[in-house]
Design a protein around this motif. Structure first.
Motif, PDB file in Angstrom:
ATOM      1  N   TRP A 172      22.447  27.237  16.753  1.00 44.31           N
ATOM      2  CA  TRP A 172      21.232  26.999  16.010  1.00 44.31           C
ATOM      3  C   TRP A 172      21.630  26.102  14.857  1.00 44.31           C
ATOM      4  CZ3 TRP A 172      18.881  31.097  12.233  1.00 44.31           C
ATOM      5  CH2 TRP A 172      17.735  30.547  11.632  1.00 44.31           C
ATOM      6  N   ASP A 200      18.028  25.350  20.651  1.00 44.15           N
ATOM      7  CA  ASP A 200      17.414  26.387  19.826  1.00 44.15           C
ATOM      8  C   ASP A 200      16.084  25.829  19.294  1.00 44.15           C
ATOM      9  OD1 ASP A 200      17.029  28.538  17.953  1.00 44.15           O
ATOM     10  OD2 ASP A 200      19.168  28.928  18.046  1.00 44.15           O
ATOM     11  N   ILE A 201      15.485  26.507  18.348  1.00 41.36           N
ATOM     12  CA  ILE A 201      14.108  26.168  17.946  1.00 41.36           C
ATOM     13  C   ILE A 201      13.872  24.730  17.482  1.00 41.36           C
ATOM     14  CG2 ILE A 201      13.293  28.479  17.444  1.00 41.36           C
ATOM     15  CD1 ILE A 201      14.183  28.138  14.566  1.00 41.36           C
ATOM     16  N   ILE A 237      14.994  27.344  24.240  1.00 40.95           N
ATOM     17  CA  ILE A 237      14.536  28.663  23.775  1.00 40.95           C
ATOM     18  C   ILE A 237      13.003  28.684  23.823  1.00 40.95           C
ATOM     19  CG2 ILE A 237      14.227  28.038  21.325  1.00 40.95           C
ATOM     20  CD1 ILE A 237      15.647  30.657  20.586  1.00 40.95           C
ATOM     21  N   TRP A 274       8.897  31.850  12.876  1.00 43.57           N
ATOM     22  CA  TRP A 274       9.439  30.504  12.564  1.00 43.57           C
ATOM     23  C   TRP A 274       8.348  29.458  12.314  1.00 43.57           C
ATOM     24  CZ3 TRP A 274      14.008  31.747  11.269  1.00 43.57           C
ATOM     25  CH2 TRP A 274      14.846  32.518  12.069  1.00 43.57           C
ATOM     26  N   TRP A 308      15.862  30.856  27.487  1.00 38.78           N
ATOM     27  CA  TRP A 308      16.116  32.125  26.784  1.00 38.78           C
ATOM     28  C   TRP A 308      14.885  32.448  25.955  1.00 38.78           C
ATOM     29  CZ3 TRP A 308      19.073  31.817  21.614  1.00 38.78           C
ATOM     30  CH2 TRP A 308      19.208  30.505  21.165  1.00 38.78           C
ATOM     31  N   ASP A 310      13.041  34.530  23.056  1.00 47.23           N
ATOM     32  CA  ASP A 310      13.491  35.129  21.799  1.00 47.23           C
ATOM     33  C   ASP A 310      12.326  35.681  20.968  1.00 47.23           C
ATOM     34  OD1 ASP A 310      15.275  35.894  19.850  1.00 47.23           O
ATOM     35  OD2 ASP A 310      15.337  33.932  18.882  1.00 47.23           O
ATOM     36  N   MET A 311      12.684  36.416  19.941  1.00 47.46           N
ATOM     37  CA  MET A 311      11.757  36.965  18.929  1.00 47.46           C
ATOM     38  C   MET A 311      10.686  37.838  19.584  1.00 47.46           C
ATOM     39  SD  MET A 311      13.303  35.582  16.437  1.00 47.46           S
ATOM     40  CE  MET A 311      12.403  35.697  14.913  1.00 47.46           C
ATOM     41  N   ARG A 407      15.945  38.476  24.485  1.00 50.62           N
ATOM     42  CA  ARG A 407      16.577  39.292  23.451  1.00 50.62           C
ATOM     43  C   ARG A 407      16.077  40.732  23.555  1.00 50.62           C
ATOM     44  NH1 ARG A 407      16.422  37.706  17.176  1.00 50.62           N
ATOM     45  NH2 ARG A 407      14.366  38.686  17.305  1.00 50.62           N
ATOM     46  N   TRP A 420      20.956  38.749  26.129  1.00 47.68           N
ATOM     47  CA  TRP A 420      22.116  38.585  25.257  1.00 47.68           C
ATOM     48  C   TRP A 420      21.929  39.573  24.124  1.00 47.68           C
ATOM     49  CZ3 TRP A 420      17.944  35.965  23.455  1.00 47.68           C
ATOM     50  CH2 TRP A 420      17.885  35.627  22.104  1.00 47.68           C
ATOM     51  N   ASP A 423      21.722  38.984  17.396  1.00 49.79           N
ATOM     52  CA  ASP A 423      22.414  38.357  16.260  1.00 49.79           C
ATOM     53  C   ASP A 423      23.587  39.187  15.748  1.00 49.79           C
ATOM     54  OD1 ASP A 423      20.490  36.501  16.625  1.00 49.79           O
ATOM     55  OD2 ASP A 423      19.302  37.056  14.872  1.00 49.79           O
ATOM     56  N   PHE A 456      27.450  35.388  15.933  1.00 58.09           N
ATOM     57  CA  PHE A 456      26.315  34.534  15.538  1.00 58.09           C
ATOM     58  C   PHE A 456      26.325  34.293  14.020  1.00 58.09           C
ATOM     59  CE2 PHE A 456      21.790  34.451  14.137  1.00 58.09           C
ATOM     60  CZ  PHE A 456      21.403  33.270  14.741  1.00 58.09           C
ATOM     61  N   HIS A 481      27.625  30.975  20.740  1.00 59.06           N
ATOM     62  CA  HIS A 481      26.421  30.658  19.959  1.00 59.06           C
ATOM     63  C   HIS A 481      26.649  31.049  18.509  1.00 59.06           C
ATOM     64  CE1 HIS A 481      22.260  30.066  18.911  1.00 59.06           C
ATOM     65  NE2 HIS A 481      21.974  31.347  18.778  1.00 59.06           N
TER      66      HIS A 481
HETATM   67  C1  GLC Z   1      17.083  34.468  16.393  1.00 62.07           C
HETATM   68  C2  GLC Z   1      17.949  34.496  17.634  1.00 62.07           C
HETATM   69  C3  GLC Z   1      19.070  33.498  17.499  1.00 62.07           C
HETATM   70  C4  GLC Z   1      18.489  32.117  17.247  1.00 62.07           C
HETATM   71  C5  GLC Z   1      17.600  32.140  16.005  1.00 62.07           C
HETATM   72  C6  GLC Z   1      16.873  30.835  15.789  1.00 62.07           C
HETATM   73  O1  GLC Z   1      17.772  34.928  15.298  1.00 62.07           O
HETATM   74  O2  GLC Z   1      18.445  35.776  17.879  1.00 62.07           O
HETATM   75  O3  GLC Z   1      19.868  33.487  18.648  1.00 62.07           O
HETATM   76  O4  GLC Z   1      19.525  31.194  17.062  1.00 62.07           O
HETATM   77  O5  GLC Z   1      16.626  33.156  16.151  1.00 62.07           O
HETATM   78  O6  GLC Z   1      16.056  30.543  16.857  1.00 62.07           O
END
Ligand code: GLC
Length: 693
Positions: A172, A200-201, A237, A274, A308, A310-311, A407, A420, A423, A456, A481
């Motif tokens: 990230w 990632d984001i 992601i 986010w 992947w 997430d959140m 996650r 996975w 964090d 992480f 990661h």
């Molecule tokens: C969350 C995820 C992590 C990722 C981050 C930003 O904390 O667990 O893997 O890098 O968000 O997207």
């Protein structure tokens, strides 16, 4: 035998797929107490009873002596004082005078007190009326057989494409196309195999799901193609929350169709993640789930073969109401006259605003025609988001195996994807936690798993990353990661790079064995990572060893998980062949007798033991999983009589269309070969390929 008990009118979680008749009466083993809200179940444990299971949780493989809460939570501090992580895996086996398995199919928050309140007491509390409980027993009192029974009722675990067993790099955040090309080049210049790079984001336009920031990724299609030509997959992601923004099609469509979760008054629930303010897609509603899944289509059509999720606990940085309340409170405090009490009142307001119980109790899903308050089904959200993606993959990439992991999870999701472990930190203790968590996850059906290698959060050191790789080279998901703002963690950045590269090369040599053992675990309900206690059920010492694991049927690994250690103690429950690899091709061997041994394992070395009359096939290795799956194989073995290894493989890409658990392995594309080795006094020899592939 599996016994099923039904309380009230349970929500259909689809965790169990085998039809099982209801057993009348009350639960065996436990004393059931009706509480004001819900039930508690108490069992008196024997002194020596052990508890295996619960999947993603803190602490040891034996779960006895702590209070665990199934309440999926976005909490990046995985310290041993915690009660919940990201997953709810309500299955365990109690092994003692009597041995039985228990699965609570209840998707709300619940607790497992395993000797925390009272040393000898197990108390399971369900604060709800509607749930199912499965009790599993088995004639031989074998924990492994009970796990197999359980896995049989929850269905075959997800099998990723073979390339997903390759080495994968993430951070990230890789923010531009150029950066991705640079990461790839840095690995290639050093001859390091690399099979996936993660986005990632930051690839999204202001963190909006299913968008691409064309300023930073103007040639995404080209990037995906270029990488694929080099056997590298780009894995984006996808986050749970959909940004509220006029003109953003995903938001507008979801809003217009009524596909977001709602508050009591029917208006959409709003939270901050986010992208700022978001609505949450109601993935528990079949129609909304299908709609959300459609979002994956464009990226799939561009050539993306893995995601992947997430959140998806779902993580709430704050709810709109929560934020407004905090801001209002802050306004009442006059900064120039602030005293200690005001300060102490102000300080926690922001700290305690995330993932609040009241917020989870304030919104609703439409599930199978019923309106259900979120907290009753909280632990299903990540599961159903991942199901949305898996179903979409079946629609848009029919017959193709895709990489997918999440996650947050609940048992049942193991059929759709892996996980996975979230964090973690660049801490030695988290390497050990990774080692201990893997077999527990396997028991609950999650086979395609791994932790962020190197950690992480926080800064990794070269020795930690190397030792972590030496463990993770055995894990199905092998991904490095790290978080934004931490020390860069690509292996090319460390003094120990050559040694790290050798460990990755060794992974590729082991690939035929690891993949074969994965297929066996998935199709037969076995464990890929096995605690010694499951292999030597009558060996008292073996019951307590938690820092050595079996990987598949032939080998026991001896990871080093402490800093400044050039060796470790190991307990051998039987005579074994110790093999120490210094590189992917150089190794030493030594027969060790049953008992405890101090084993020197230098920083660049990895140690494993082969069981007597077992074989470890080694492939040719290579720069990618395709190369590593072809060509001549040899076997290492410890053969005093004779040994045989049944090798399973398949084409690594095809998803057997419509195959059910009942279909034969052949119908699912599995092919088998066999290695046999007769006694050889030199103990090491080339294997003879008997049949098959
Ligand atoms: C969350 C995820 C992590 C990722 C981050 C930003 O904390 O667990 O893997 O890098 O968000 O997207």
């Amino acid at each position: 035998m599996v016994f099923k008990y039904i309380f009230g009118e349970p929500i259909e979680t689809q965790a169990v797929v085998k039809p099982i008749e209801e057993t009348p009466g009350s639960l065996p083993y436990f004393t059931t107490v009706r509480k004001e809200e819900g039930y508690s179940f108490t069992f008196r444990m024997g002194d020596k009873d052990k508890i295996w299971g619960l999947g993603q949780q803190v602490r040891g493989i034996n779960k006895r002596g702590w209070l665990y809460r199934s309440n999926n939570t976005d909490d990046p501090e995985h310290t041993e004082g915690k009660h919940s992580l990201y997953g709810a895996h309500n299955f365990f086996v109690l092994k003692g005078e009597t041995t039985f398995g228990v699965f609570f199919d209840y998707p709300g928050a619940m607790t497992f007190d395993f000797g925390y309140g009272k040393k000898e007491e197990m108390v399971i509390t369900v604060p709800g009326e509607d749930f199912k409980v499965y009790i599993l027993t088995e004639d031989k009192n074998s924990a492994g057989e009970i796990v197999r029974e359980f896995r049989n009722i929850i269905g075959t675990s997800y099998i990723p494409p073979r390339w997903a067993f390759g080495y994968q790099q993430s951070r990230w955040s890789y923010g531009t196309e150029e950066e991705v090309y640079k990461v790839v080049k840095a690995h290639q210049d050093q001859g390091i195999p690399l099979e996936a790079v993660y986005l990632d984001i930051d690839y999204m336009e202001r963190y909006k799901d299913f968008t691409i920031d064309r300023q930073k990724f103007p040639h995404m299609e080209q990037l995906i193609r270029d990488l694929k030509e080099q056997h590298i997959h780009l894995v984006p992601i996808i986050d749970a929350g959909v940004k509220i923004e006029e003109g953003y099609d995903v938001y507008q469509e979801g809003r217009d169709k009524g596909y977001f979760v709602t508050k009591e008054d029917g208006s959409y629930f709003t939270a901050g993640v986010w992208p700022g303010l978001v609505h949450l897609p109601d993935v528990l509603n079949d129609k909304a789930r299908e709609w959300f899944g459609n979002g994956y289509q464009e990226l799939i059509q561009m050539g993306v073969e893995g995601f992947w999720n997430d959140m998806n606990e779902p993580a709430l940085f704050y709810s709109l109401e929560g934020l407004e309340a905090v801001l209002k409170k802050a306004e009442t405090i006059n900064a120039s006259q602030m005293d200690l009490n005001d300060f102490l009142e102000l300080q926690p307001l922001m700290n305690e605003i995330a993932n609040k119980k009241e917020d989870y109790e304030s919104f609703y899903h439409e599930m199978n025609g019923k309106r259900i308050r979120h907290d009753k089904v909280h632990n299903l959200y990540g599961y159903f988001m991942t199901k949305a993606a898996a179903e979409a993959m079946d629609r848009f990439a029919k017959g193709k195996r895709m990489l997918l992991f999440s996650r947050s999870s609940y048992i049942g999701m193991h059929r759709y994807g892996g996980i996975w472990t979230g964090d973690n930190k660049s801490w030695w203790s988290h390497l050990l936690l990774n080692i201990k968590m893997m077999p527990s996850l396997n028991m609950c059906g999650f086979l395609y798993c791994g932790a962020d290698i190197g950690g992480f959060g926080d800064d990794a050191t070269g020795d930690l990353l190397l030792r972590w790789l030496e463990f993770a080279l055995f894990a199905p998901l092998m991904r490095n990661h790290s978080a934004l703002g931490t020390r860069r963690q690509e292996i090319t950045r460390f003094d120990q790079m050559e040694a790290m590269k050798e460990m990755i090369a060794l992974r590729y040599r082991l690939l035929p064995y690891l993949y074969s053992e994965y297929l066996k675990a998935a199709y037969t309900g076995g464990l890929y990572f096995k605690p010694l206690a499951f292999v030597y059920e009558d060996d008292a010492m073996a019951q307590e060893v938690e820092d050595q694991l079996f990987v598949g049927e032939s080998i026991m690994i001896l990871p080093v998980y402490e800093q400044n250690r050039s060796g470790r103690w190991a307990y051998l429950p039987e005579r074994m062949l110790l093999v120490i690899f210094s590189t992917a091709r150089e190794y030493t061997e030594k027969v060790l007798e049953k008992g405890s041994h101090y084993i020197p394992i230098e920083e660049h070395q990895v140690a494993l033991c082969i069981r007597e009359n077992h074989l470890l096939p080694l492939g040719p290795g290579g720069q990618n999983t395709e190369e590593a799956s072809k060509g001549d194989m040899k076997v290492l073995g410890f053969v005093t009589r004779e040994a045989e290894y049944e090798w399973w493989t398949d084409d690594g890409v095809t998803k057997a269309e419509g195959a059910t658990d009942e279909d034969s392995l052949e119908a699912k594309g599995v092919r088998k070969g066999k290695f046999t080795v007769e006694k050889d006094l030199k103990k090491r020899q080339e294997g003879k390929k008997e049949s098959g592939i």
